[in-house]
Design a protein around this motif. Sequence first.
Motif, PDB file in Angstrom:
ATOM      1  N   MET A   1      40.970  42.500  41.757  1.00  0.00           N
ATOM      2  CA  MET A   1      40.306  41.275  41.370  1.00  0.00           C
ATOM      3  C   MET A   1      39.347  40.892  42.485  1.00  0.00           C
ATOM      4  O   MET A   1      39.699  40.159  43.378  1.00  0.00           O
ATOM      5  N   GLU A   2      38.184  41.416  42.376  1.00  0.00           N
ATOM      6  CA  GLU A   2      37.213  41.277  43.443  1.00  0.00           C
ATOM      7  C   GLU A   2      36.683  39.860  43.605  1.00  0.00           C
ATOM      8  O   GLU A   2      36.170  39.519  44.656  1.00  0.00           O
ATOM      9  N   ASN A   3      36.825  39.011  42.599  1.00  0.00           N
ATOM     10  CA  ASN A   3      36.295  37.659  42.709  1.00  0.00           C
ATOM     11  C   ASN A   3      37.294  36.677  43.316  1.00  0.00           C
ATOM     12  O   ASN A   3      36.959  35.523  43.526  1.00  0.00           O
ATOM     13  N   VAL A   4      38.502  37.114  43.599  1.00  0.00           N
ATOM     14  CA  VAL A   4      39.509  36.265  44.232  1.00  0.00           C
ATOM     15  C   VAL A   4      39.378  36.410  45.747  1.00  0.00           C
ATOM     16  O   VAL A   4      39.435  37.526  46.268  1.00  0.00           O
ATOM     17  N   PRO A   5      39.203  35.287  46.460  1.00  0.00           N
ATOM     18  CA  PRO A   5      39.107  35.382  47.924  1.00  0.00           C
ATOM     19  C   PRO A   5      40.380  35.988  48.518  1.00  0.00           C
ATOM     20  O   PRO A   5      41.488  35.748  48.023  1.00  0.00           O
ATOM     21  N   ALA A   6      40.212  36.773  49.565  1.00  0.00           N
ATOM     22  CA  ALA A   6      41.339  37.476  50.179  1.00  0.00           C
ATOM     23  C   ALA A   6      42.508  36.555  50.526  1.00  0.00           C
ATOM     24  O   ALA A   6      43.656  36.879  50.190  1.00  0.00           O
ATOM     25  N   PRO A   7      42.281  35.403  51.163  1.00  0.00           N
ATOM     26  CA  PRO A   7      43.434  34.553  51.507  1.00  0.00           C
ATOM     27  C   PRO A   7      44.229  34.093  50.278  1.00  0.00           C
ATOM     28  O   PRO A   7      45.462  34.039  50.316  1.00  0.00           O
ATOM     29  N   LEU A   8      43.537  33.801  49.198  1.00  0.00           N
ATOM     30  CA  LEU A   8      44.214  33.367  47.973  1.00  0.00           C
ATOM     31  C   LEU A   8      44.980  34.527  47.345  1.00  0.00           C
ATOM     32  O   LEU A   8      46.123  34.379  46.900  1.00  0.00           O
ATOM     33  N   TRP A   9      44.359  35.714  47.305  1.00  0.00           N
ATOM     34  CA  TRP A   9      45.005  36.899  46.749  1.00  0.00           C
ATOM     35  C   TRP A   9      46.276  37.214  47.536  1.00  0.00           C
ATOM     36  O   TRP A   9      47.336  37.466  46.967  1.00  0.00           O
ATOM     37  N   ILE A  10      46.178  37.178  48.856  1.00  0.00           N
ATOM     38  CA  ILE A  10      47.314  37.494  49.726  1.00  0.00           C
ATOM     39  C   ILE A  10      48.430  36.478  49.531  1.00  0.00           C
ATOM     40  O   ILE A  10      49.607  36.842  49.419  1.00  0.00           O
ATOM     41  N   ALA A  11      48.084  35.195  49.455  1.00  0.00           N
ATOM     42  CA  ALA A  11      49.103  34.156  49.251  1.00  0.00           C
ATOM     43  C   ALA A  11      49.811  34.330  47.914  1.00  0.00           C
ATOM     44  O   ALA A  11      51.041  34.213  47.825  1.00  0.00           O
TER      45      ALA A  11
END
Length: 60
Positions: A1-11
């Motif tokens: 999901m390339e449109n999800v910012p990394a910090p949000l994806w990781i959380a």
Amino acid sequence: MENVPAPLWIAACAHRLQQQWHTVDPLELEDVARDLWRDERLRTLSPEAAAVEWLRPITE
């Protein structure tokens, strides 16, 4: 999901991992989620799907 910012994806991924492992330190799960995000194949999935895919050998 390339449109999800990394910090949000990781959380979100760490949260899904926490559902599997209630006793593991959340900071450790965040480190695992960060490693999963670094995997290009898993990063294309939703955070939940990436966690499920990574957990598959354990849960089968």
